[in-house]
Design a protein around this motif. Structure first.
Motif, PDB file in Angstrom:
ATOM      1  N   GLN A  93       0.955  -1.381   0.438  1.00 45.72           N
ATOM      2  CA  GLN A  93      -0.104   0.104  -0.005  1.00 45.72           C
ATOM      3  C   GLN A  93       0.973   0.753  -0.023  1.00 45.72           C
ATOM      4  O   GLN A  93       0.701   2.474  -0.464  1.00 45.72           O
ATOM      5  CB  GLN A  93      -0.924  -0.069   1.304  1.00 45.72           C
ATOM      6  CG  GLN A  93      -2.349  -0.918   0.982  1.00 45.72           C
ATOM      7  CD  GLN A  93      -2.487  -1.447   2.401  1.00 45.72           C
ATOM      8  OE1 GLN A  93      -2.983   0.248   3.835  1.00 45.72           O
ATOM      9  NE2 GLN A  93      -4.020  -2.324   2.717  1.00 45.72           N
ATOM     10  N   LEU A  96       2.326   1.712  -3.657  1.00 40.83           N
ATOM     11  CA  LEU A  96       0.881   2.236  -4.542  1.00 40.83           C
ATOM     12  C   LEU A  96       0.267   3.226  -4.340  1.00 40.83           C
ATOM     13  O   LEU A  96       0.356   3.869  -4.651  1.00 40.83           O
ATOM     14  CB  LEU A  96       0.242   1.324  -4.893  1.00 40.83           C
ATOM     15  CG  LEU A  96       0.154  -0.445  -4.857  1.00 40.83           C
ATOM     16  CD1 LEU A  96      -1.172  -1.235  -4.357  1.00 40.83           C
ATOM     17  CD2 LEU A  96       0.724  -0.583  -6.366  1.00 40.83           C
ATOM     18  N   ALA A  99       4.063   8.284  -6.282  1.00 38.21           N
ATOM     19  CA  ALA A  99       4.239   8.618  -7.466  1.00 38.21           C
ATOM     20  C   ALA A  99       3.700   8.069  -8.607  1.00 38.21           C
ATOM     21  O   ALA A  99       2.320   8.399  -8.125  1.00 38.21           O
ATOM     22  CB  ALA A  99       5.417   8.250  -7.798  1.00 38.21           C
ATOM     23  N   SER A 100       3.668   7.665  -9.234  1.00 34.83           N
ATOM     24  CA  SER A 100       2.899   7.301 -10.510  1.00 34.83           C
ATOM     25  C   SER A 100       3.102   6.124 -11.291  1.00 34.83           C
ATOM     26  O   SER A 100       4.119   5.674 -11.193  1.00 34.83           O
ATOM     27  CB  SER A 100       2.888   7.995 -11.752  1.00 34.83           C
ATOM     28  OG  SER A 100       4.504   8.738 -12.192  1.00 34.83           O
ATOM     29  N   GLY A 101       2.048   5.324 -12.465  1.00 35.99           N
ATOM     30  CA  GLY A 101       2.328   4.297 -12.652  1.00 35.99           C
ATOM     31  C   GLY A 101       4.400   4.052 -13.329  1.00 35.99           C
ATOM     32  O   GLY A 101       4.807   3.110 -13.571  1.00 35.99           O
ATOM     33  N   LEU A 103       6.418   6.119 -12.801  1.00 40.77           N
ATOM     34  CA  LEU A 103       8.105   6.261 -11.758  1.00 40.77           C
ATOM     35  C   LEU A 103       7.995   5.128 -11.411  1.00 40.77           C
ATOM     36  O   LEU A 103       8.956   4.656 -11.293  1.00 40.77           O
ATOM     37  CB  LEU A 103       7.440   7.582 -11.046  1.00 40.77           C
ATOM     38  CG  LEU A 103       7.234   9.206 -11.565  1.00 40.77           C
ATOM     39  CD1 LEU A 103       7.304  10.023 -10.199  1.00 40.77           C
ATOM     40  CD2 LEU A 103       9.144   9.345 -12.394  1.00 40.77           C
ATOM     41  N   ARG A 232      -2.636  13.655   1.459  1.00 36.12           N
ATOM     42  CA  ARG A 232      -2.016  15.036   0.754  1.00 36.12           C
ATOM     43  C   ARG A 232      -2.947  15.613  -0.315  1.00 36.12           C
ATOM     44  O   ARG A 232      -4.140  15.311   0.135  1.00 36.12           O
ATOM     45  CB  ARG A 232      -1.746  13.629   0.041  1.00 36.12           C
ATOM     46  CG  ARG A 232      -2.224  12.437  -1.119  1.00 36.12           C
ATOM     47  CD  ARG A 232      -1.765  11.942  -1.566  1.00 36.12           C
ATOM     48  NE  ARG A 232      -2.306  10.534  -2.406  1.00 36.12           N
ATOM     49  CZ  ARG A 232      -1.665   9.424  -2.618  1.00 36.12           C
ATOM     50  NH1 ARG A 232      -0.424   9.758  -3.707  1.00 36.12           N
ATOM     51  NH2 ARG A 232      -2.653   8.396  -3.182  1.00 36.12           N
ATOM     52  N   ALA A 235      -5.769  13.693  -4.393  1.00 40.68           N
ATOM     53  CA  ALA A 235      -6.117  12.029  -4.339  1.00 40.68           C
ATOM     54  C   ALA A 235      -4.708  11.702  -4.812  1.00 40.68           C
ATOM     55  O   ALA A 235      -4.776  10.079  -4.277  1.00 40.68           O
ATOM     56  CB  ALA A 235      -8.022  11.871  -5.307  1.00 40.68           C
ATOM     57  N   SER A 236      -4.295  11.653  -5.725  1.00 44.09           N
ATOM     58  CA  SER A 236      -3.540  10.486  -6.287  1.00 44.09           C
ATOM     59  C   SER A 236      -1.837  10.900  -6.900  1.00 44.09           C
ATOM     60  O   SER A 236      -1.543  12.859  -6.827  1.00 44.09           O
ATOM     61  CB  SER A 236      -4.148   9.870  -7.142  1.00 44.09           C
ATOM     62  OG  SER A 236      -2.748   9.345  -7.679  1.00 44.09           O
ATOM     63  N   TYR A 237      -0.800  10.795  -6.375  1.00 40.32           N
ATOM     64  CA  TYR A 237       0.334  11.914  -7.370  1.00 40.32           C
ATOM     65  C   TYR A 237       0.693  13.225  -6.731  1.00 40.32           C
ATOM     66  O   TYR A 237       0.703  13.744  -6.923  1.00 40.32           O
ATOM     67  CB  TYR A 237       0.129  12.160  -8.804  1.00 40.32           C
ATOM     68  CG  TYR A 237       1.049  12.013  -9.352  1.00 40.32           C
ATOM     69  CD1 TYR A 237       2.279  11.564  -9.174  1.00 40.32           C
ATOM     70  CD2 TYR A 237       1.742  12.872 -11.050  1.00 40.32           C
ATOM     71  CE1 TYR A 237       3.369  11.503 -10.155  1.00 40.32           C
ATOM     72  CE2 TYR A 237       2.876  12.607 -12.074  1.00 40.32           C
ATOM     73  CZ  TYR A 237       3.255  12.071 -11.066  1.00 40.32           C
ATOM     74  OH  TYR A 237       4.865  12.070 -11.919  1.00 40.32           O
TER      75      TYR A 237
ATOM     76  N   ARG B  57       5.918   1.185 -19.326  1.00 40.89           N
ATOM     77  CA  ARG B  57       5.105   2.095 -19.722  1.00 40.89           C
ATOM     78  C   ARG B  57       6.558   3.438 -18.702  1.00 40.89           C
ATOM     79  O   ARG B  57       6.778   2.763 -17.094  1.00 40.89           O
ATOM     80  CB  ARG B  57       4.079   3.190 -19.013  1.00 40.89           C
ATOM     81  CG  ARG B  57       3.221   2.298 -18.070  1.00 40.89           C
ATOM     82  CD  ARG B  57       1.917   3.197 -17.865  1.00 40.89           C
ATOM     83  NE  ARG B  57       1.545   2.572 -16.587  1.00 40.89           N
ATOM     84  CZ  ARG B  57       0.644   3.251 -15.754  1.00 40.89           C
ATOM     85  NH1 ARG B  57      -0.259   3.779 -16.352  1.00 40.89           N
ATOM     86  NH2 ARG B  57       0.306   2.788 -14.520  1.00 40.89           N
ATOM     87  N   GLU B 143      -7.196   6.659 -11.141  1.00 37.15           N
ATOM     88  CA  GLU B 143      -5.984   6.438 -10.003  1.00 37.15           C
ATOM     89  C   GLU B 143      -4.554   5.487 -10.669  1.00 37.15           C
ATOM     90  O   GLU B 143      -3.490   6.212 -11.042  1.00 37.15           O
ATOM     91  CB  GLU B 143      -6.109   5.214  -9.673  1.00 37.15           C
ATOM     92  CG  GLU B 143      -4.952   4.814  -8.381  1.00 37.15           C
ATOM     93  CD  GLU B 143      -4.054   5.813  -7.415  1.00 37.15           C
ATOM     94  OE1 GLU B 143      -4.350   7.214  -6.787  1.00 37.15           O
ATOM     95  OE2 GLU B 143      -2.754   5.364  -7.206  1.00 37.15           O
TER      96      GLU B 143
END
Lengths: 330, 167
Positions: A93, A96, A99-101, A103, A232, A235-237, B57, B143
């Protein structure tokens, strides 16, 4: 960007010798932090030693039940590994949440531990920063303070450590394996990262030339019921304002065992020993969770920009433990 | 300092000599003339330079080309077949998943990589049960695509396009 030599040695020992011999050399793994810093001019290595291929990419179970994570295992692979999802959910968790997918596919386990603060003044060469340029002062103390530390800061630096993964590893009490010029050693977390004190330029206790080769996760049945909660601005990144990594075992309404670490509060991932002591053997109630969190935050020092972090940390720990204790009884 | 490297870009083997400071993005655009990946922020924050590196990616702005000698790189341009678009690109057209189009090649590469990850049941930050198979609902798509910004704000249609492509 300053010119640099690039090498990719085949053996870890050769890489260590190469970096140790040149004070301006640096290791590079996934590069997601270092390349950015080189573009910004806040890191200027004259030689890059690429260790991505020579370090282990494997997650393996050791005979004694521990899990060894190679330093080059990408963040995304570690988060998705069945063993980690099953037995160390807090680690999946945490990874996940960071960062981002894209990175996470590039960033490595070793590099994640060594990523540097996102303090906006550290990242801006036009501003004074004791971490980037010792002796120039700290622009963050009187400046934009939303991300500033509230625990363990010094008059020289109020930066926070940005890693989510390191917070989970700190709660788990993972061991970091290091190969240095004088051989191998292991460092028990939270012993890797340090508080700023008079030398904020040093994020960790590692010496120049030290190379993280692996991270060992202890056999810890408690961790099967664990979670990471991150607060944060998006919501993401986004980096954490406050985060909590926790593992909890409740038996008949009593906290039998607990592990807690905070992110976003200090120069290092913050293992909450005081809160753990308060909680152990006590009732698994919302009130007890809040009291324990308040005890941990008792020495917090805040300014106008970051005073919100204290109640936020209390609320976040209480919510994390409440969720874990509810799962327990369901 | 220079180095000679080989990259397999969109099915073509390319040899080039680069300054070690050249990012993969700059090598693709400025040296190989492949302007499909875009330079947005150049700091790994916007995702417009996303390519598939060895099938995964990544942002091509935060890695040096010299570190990828011999690697296979697929850009959005290389996803297309002889005379038809890749299904993900097709879905972006069908659903108006863009306005100015600048972020689109990065969005498309990211979506292709993301669908592969979800297909392998990699969990995400919003996955409730880490051990369960992944169901790609809109929250999951949002997300997993959070590393790709669209300043025109075409997100609603981007999600629709990816939802369709995932079926």
């Amino acid at each position: 960007m300053k010119p640099f030599a690039y090498t990719r040695p085949a053996e870890a020992a050769d890489a260590v010798a190469e970096v140790a011999a040149n004070p301006d050399a640096a290791y590079i793994g996934g590069g997601t932090n270092l390349v950015d810093h080189m573009k910004l001019g806040i890191a200027e290595p004259t030689s890059l030693v690429d260790v991505r291929d020579l370090l282990s990419h494997r997650v393996e179970k050791l005979p004694d039940g521990r899990i060894r994570v190679g330093a080059a295992v990408p963040n995304s692979d570690l988060a998705a590994h069945p063993e980690i999802r099953e037995h160390y959910p807090v680690l999946s968790q945490a990874l996940l949440a960071g960062a981002s997918g894209q990175l996470r596919n590039a960033a490595t386990t070793g590099g994640n531990l060594l990523q540097r603060t996102r303090c906006v003044y550290f990242q801006n060469r036009a501003m004074p920063c004791n971490k980037r340029e010792p002796g120039t002062g700290c622009a963050a103390i009187e400046g934009y303070g939303r991300y500033n530390a509230v625990l363990g800061a010094s008059e020289h630096c109020v930066a926070t450590h940005p890693s989510d993964m390191a917070v989970a590893l700190t709660a788990l009490g993972a061991q970091v394996r290091v190969l240095g010029p004088s051989g191998e050693r292991t460092i028990d977390l939270p012993g890797l990262h340090r508080l700023p004190g008079d030398t904020p330029q040093r994020d960790t206790i590692l010496e120049h030339g030290d190379l993280i080769t692996a991270v060992d996760l202890p056999r810890l049945p408690l961790a099967a019921r664990s979670a990471y909660r991150k607060v944060r601005d998006r919501a993401s990144y986004a980096f954490a304002l406050v985060s909590v990594a926790a593992a909890l075992r409740v038996v008949d309404g009593t906290v039998e065992d607990v592990r807690v670490a905070f992110g976003g509060l200090a120069h290092a991932p913050w293992r909450a020993h005081r809160a753990e002591e308060e909680l152990r053997g006590g009732p698994a109630t919302e009130e007890a969770f809040r009291d324990a969190a308040r005890a941990e935050l008792a020495d917090a020092e805040t300014g106008p920009g970051n005073a919100f972090k204290v109640p936020m940390a209390v609320n976040t720990l209480a919510a994390t433990l409440r969720d874990l204790s509810t799962e327990e009884t369901s | 300092m220079e180095a000679t490297i080989t990259l397999h870009v969109d099915g073509e083997k390319r040899e080039l000599t680069v300054d070690t400071r050249t990012t993969l993005l700059d090598a693709l655009r400025d040296r190989l003339g492949n302007t499909s990946p875009k330079k947005g922020c150049d700091h790994g924050q916007c995702g417009s330079c996303t390519v598939l590196l060895e099938g995964r990616r990544v942002v091509s702005c935060l890695t040096f080309a010299v570190a990828h000698d011999g690697a296979t790189v697929t850009t959005a341009a290389g996803l297309a077949g002889e005379d038809q678009l890749h299904p993900v690109a097709r879905a972006f057209v069908d659903h108006d998943g863009f306005q100015c189009g600048y972020c689109t090649p990065g969005q498309v590469c990211s979506a292709v990589g993301m669908l592969e990850e979800a297909g392998a049941d990699w969990p995400s930050h919003v996955t409730e049960d880490l051990r369960a198979p992944v169901t790609l609902d809109d929250a999951e798509i949002r997300e997993r695509m959070s590393g790709n910004l669209c300043r025109c704000g075409a997100y609603v249609n981007i999600v629709a396009a990816i939802r369709e492509a995932s079926r």
